[in-house]
Enzyme design. Structure first.
Site, mmCIF file in Angstrom:
data_model
loop_
_atom_site.group_PDB
_atom_site.id
_atom_site.type_symbol
_atom_site.label_atom_id
_atom_site.label_comp_id
_atom_site.label_asym_id
_atom_site.label_seq_id
_atom_site.Cartn_x
_atom_site.Cartn_y
_atom_site.Cartn_z
ATOM 1 N N HIS A 1 92.640 73.010 15.113
ATOM 2 C CA HIS A 1 92.410 72.438 16.267
ATOM 3 C C HIS A 1 93.446 71.976 17.379
ATOM 4 O O HIS A 1 94.041 71.248 16.748
ATOM 5 C CB HIS A 1 91.129 71.540 16.439
ATOM 6 C CG HIS A 1 90.484 71.336 17.605
ATOM 7 N ND1 HIS A 1 89.543 72.312 18.150
ATOM 8 C CD2 HIS A 1 90.464 70.524 18.416
ATOM 9 C CE1 HIS A 1 88.950 72.059 19.287
ATOM 10 N NE2 HIS A 1 89.731 70.598 19.761
ATOM 11 N N CYS B 1 89.612 76.855 21.149
ATOM 12 C CA CYS B 1 90.391 75.869 21.548
ATOM 13 C C CYS B 1 91.795 76.233 21.758
ATOM 14 O O CYS B 1 92.603 75.655 22.880
ATOM 15 C CB CYS B 1 90.551 74.656 20.248
ATOM 16 S SG CYS B 1 91.399 75.500 18.884
ATOM 17 N N HIS C 1 89.507 69.677 25.809
ATOM 18 C CA HIS C 1 89.635 70.626 24.710
ATOM 19 C C HIS C 1 88.321 71.603 24.757
ATOM 20 O O HIS C 1 87.184 71.102 25.294
ATOM 21 C CB HIS C 1 90.019 70.142 23.507
ATOM 22 C CG HIS C 1 88.648 69.160 22.801
ATOM 23 N ND1 HIS C 1 87.817 69.500 21.685
ATOM 24 C CD2 HIS C 1 88.041 68.108 23.383
ATOM 25 C CE1 HIS C 1 87.095 68.504 21.607
ATOM 26 N NE2 HIS C 1 86.919 67.654 22.464
#
Length: 159
Positions: free
Chosen positions: A119, A68, A131
């Site tokens: 994240h 990420c 993402h």
């Protein structure tokens, strides 16, 4: 200088982004900032990597796989913005944005089972995030799904 010639590509990009991601009304708020040409370009560049596999700890600059934060770091880097390597470190940058005021290109942070901020994703408009997902690689997801909604921590504006 003809202003209409300058504005037309921007309006076209905004309309295209709205059609792709379902329009602004899905946010359910009128407080969202308008997308800028810079944020739309960032999102467009990032979407080119949809389908790229996920690799935990992927090296900065690697484009054959992302985690990420390496994805966000790479996309923003190509637009001229230097970001740290981890989601938690990236969260220390920028200006805090209320969830109801998100704009395309804002960074959205979520908790993971191990970390308060584990994240990071790019807000794509209409409640969607771009993402690098552990299960799907680079993808677009709804941040209003039960999974992401329960893990939302904060958002930051970098651009």
């Amino acid at each position: 200088m003809n202003v209409r010639k300058l504005i037309k590509p921007v309006v076209s990009a905004v309309l295209a982004a709205g059609l792709l991601f379902g329009g602004a009304s899905a946010l359910g708020t009128s407080k969202a900032s308008a997308a800028t040409p810079e944020s739309l370009a960032l999102l467009s560049f990032g979407k080119q990597y949809i389908g790229t596999p996920y690799l935990y700890g992927a090296a900065s600059g690697l484009t054959s796989a992302f985690d990420c934060s390496s994805f966000v770091q790479y996309i923003f880097g190509k637009e001229g913005t230097t970001l740290p390597r981890t989601a938690a470190a990236i969260a220390s940058k920028g200006t805090k944005v209320a969830k109801g005021s998100l704009s395309v290109g804002d960074l959205v942070f979520f908790s993971s089972s191990n970390n308060w901020i584990g994240h990071v994703a790019i807000y794509a408009g209409s409640g969607k995030i771009l993402h690098a997902s552990t299960s799907q690689g680079v993808t677009v997801s709804s941040m209003n799904s039960a999974y992401w909604k329960s893990r939302y921590v904060t958002a930051k504006r970098i651009l």
